[in-house]
Design an enzyme around this catalytic site. Structure first.
Site, PDB file in Angstrom:
ATOM      1  CE1 TYR A   7      -3.123  -2.945   0.222  1.00 38.67           C
ATOM      2  CE2 TYR A   7      -3.500  -2.454   2.539  1.00 38.67           C
ATOM      3  CZ  TYR A   7      -3.771  -3.212   1.424  1.00 38.67           C
ATOM      4  OH  TYR A   7      -4.668  -4.242   1.507  1.00 38.67           O
TER       5      TYR A   7
ATOM      6  CG  HIS B  57      -1.721  -8.791   0.085  1.00 36.26           C
ATOM      7  ND1 HIS B  57      -1.272  -7.488  -0.007  1.00 36.26           N
ATOM      8  CD2 HIS B  57      -3.068  -8.730  -0.057  1.00 36.26           C
ATOM      9  CE1 HIS B  57      -2.309  -6.680  -0.207  1.00 36.26           C
ATOM     10  NE2 HIS B  57      -3.397  -7.415  -0.244  1.00 36.26           N
TER      11      HIS B  57
ATOM     12  CB  SER C 230     -13.961  -4.437  -0.778  1.00 36.57           C
ATOM     13  OG  SER C 230     -12.702  -3.969  -1.199  1.00 36.57           O
ATOM     14  N   PRO C 231     -16.047  -4.240   2.331  1.00 38.23           N
ATOM     15  CG  PRO C 231     -16.224  -3.598   4.577  1.00 38.23           C
ATOM     16  CD  PRO C 231     -15.229  -3.745   3.455  1.00 38.23           C
TER      17      PRO C 231
ATOM     18  N   GLY D  26     -18.396  -2.580  -0.895  1.00 46.14           N
ATOM     19  CA  GLY D  26     -18.287  -2.632  -2.352  1.00 46.14           C
ATOM     20  C   GLY D  26     -17.412  -1.570  -2.969  1.00 46.14           C
ATOM     21  NE  ARG D  27     -11.990  -3.274  -4.740  1.00 43.47           N
ATOM     22  CZ  ARG D  27     -12.244  -4.570  -4.948  1.00 43.47           C
ATOM     23  NH1 ARG D  27     -13.394  -4.901  -5.518  1.00 43.47           N
ATOM     24  NH2 ARG D  27     -11.401  -5.495  -4.609  1.00 43.47           N
ATOM     25  N   GLY D  28     -17.013   1.356  -2.078  1.00 40.99           N
ATOM     26  CA  GLY D  28     -17.729   2.631  -2.078  1.00 40.99           C
ATOM     27  C   GLY D  28     -19.084   2.586  -2.734  1.00 40.99           C
TER      28      GLY D  28
END
Length: 334
Positions: A56, A130, A209-210, A212-214
């Site tokens: 990251y 990862h 991503s709970p 949905g990536r926004g």
């Protein structure tokens, strides 16, 4: 905040964690000052599960977290990851720019030492593979991780985006505390054999991503809202045409959330929490405002009917587009 145990014998952590990737990588420009405020506010709220990775920002995210973690080490459950490498930078040395997966024992040891140095800590609470290179036997990788536990550099080990068979093989070498998988109302692939295997073995499922990536926040309606350097512009679910269809699904979730009396993001997180005590969502944000909204989802108790209505708002197979590019999809499920 409510608390849930990591794995069969690990410590209890905040049921909702904080994904830190977007503070340094992938979602447009960084704002280190606001991100630092967000990290401190998370700990103030009892959100102690902080999730980062060496890739990251190519180490930048771990360095961002370091001062906060060092100052408040006893309050933090710290997770980081290794396995994704790039050429032409500090992770891959010199060479042609590109990316590859390295799950070798040698890299596990080297990457762990590098992460400990950037984070400024003596021990990582949860250290994940990862991504897995299928050419490297999983017992080699997990054996190296087990050695890191023995050395006191790592407390618990985890795997990300692997197959149920790999989880079983890994767990036979050393107990796996957590598996990190994409899981949300928009991505429910894990609900079959993967989740069943985790539960059989006593492994927590950390849901990244709970929201949905926004998309499940209900705030994204057009690609024009994404910065030019926002990696979601490359994701098929955000492609022209696909995005319109997925926004309609998000709007359906918004309607149910309105009836519940919460925001769409809170409804999505509460739905995940209701899936079981072994589910640990880690929504990502770099803003205090969204952190506070996400954390408040831990106080929402959905009725069985509300859970069903949220699931029905996003019918199986209704989401349009893959969750990664073709190249990205080739790195998962091994």
């Amino acid at each position: 905040m409510i608390w849930r145990r990591v794995g069969a014998t690990g410590p209890k952590v905040s049921a909702i964690g904080l994904g830190c990737m977007g503070m340094s990588f992938g979602y447009g420009g960084a704002d280190d000052a606001e991100s630092t405020r967000t990290l401190h506010r998370a700990l103030d709220l009892g959100v102690n599960h902080l999730d980062t990775a060496d890739m990251y920002g190519f180490g930048a995210n771990e360095r961002l977290l370091a001062p906060v973690v060092r100052a408040r080490r006893d309050e933090v459950f710290l997770a980081t990851k290794f396995g994704n490498r790039t050429t032409g930078d500090s992770f891959g040395g010199t060479g042609t720019p590109g990316a590859y997966v390295d799950s070798s024992a040698a890299w596990a040891r080297q990457a762990c030492d590098a992460s400990l140095g950037r984070l400024g800590v003596e021990t990582i609470d949860l250290y994940y593979l990862h991504r897995r290179n299928p050419e490297t036997p999983i017992d080699e990788t997990v054996g190296a991780l087990a050695d890191l536990v023995t050395a006191g550099k790592v407390r618990l080990i985890g795997l990300s985006e692997i197959s149920p068979a790999t989880l079983r093989a890994a767990h036979s070498v050393h107990p796996v505390a957590a598996v990190q998988m994409e899981y949300s109302l928009f991505t429910r692939d894990v609900e079959g054999e993967m989740l069943a295997t985790c539960r059989e073995l006593g492994v927590s499922l950390v849901a990244y991503s709970p929201v949905g990536r926004g998309l499940l926040t209900g705030t994204i309606t057009s690609r024009t809202q994404l910065a030019e350097d926002d990696w979601r512009r490359t994701v098929p679910r955000f492609a022209e045409g696909n995005l319109d269809a997925n926004v309609k699904l998000a709007n359906a979730v918004r309607e149910v959330a309105g009836e519940i009396g919460c925001t769409p993001a809170q409804a999505a997180l509460a739905w995940l929490l209701a899936r079981g005590e072994d589910i640990l969502p880690i929504p990502g944000t770099k803003r205090v405002r969204w952190l506070e909204e996400n954390a408040a989802a831990a106080d929402i108790r959905l009725t069985p009917e509300q859970q069903i209505r949220l699931r029905e708002a996003v019918p199986a197979g209704a989401v349009v587009g893959a969750r990664y590019t073709e190249a990205g999809m080739r790195t998962v499920g091994h």
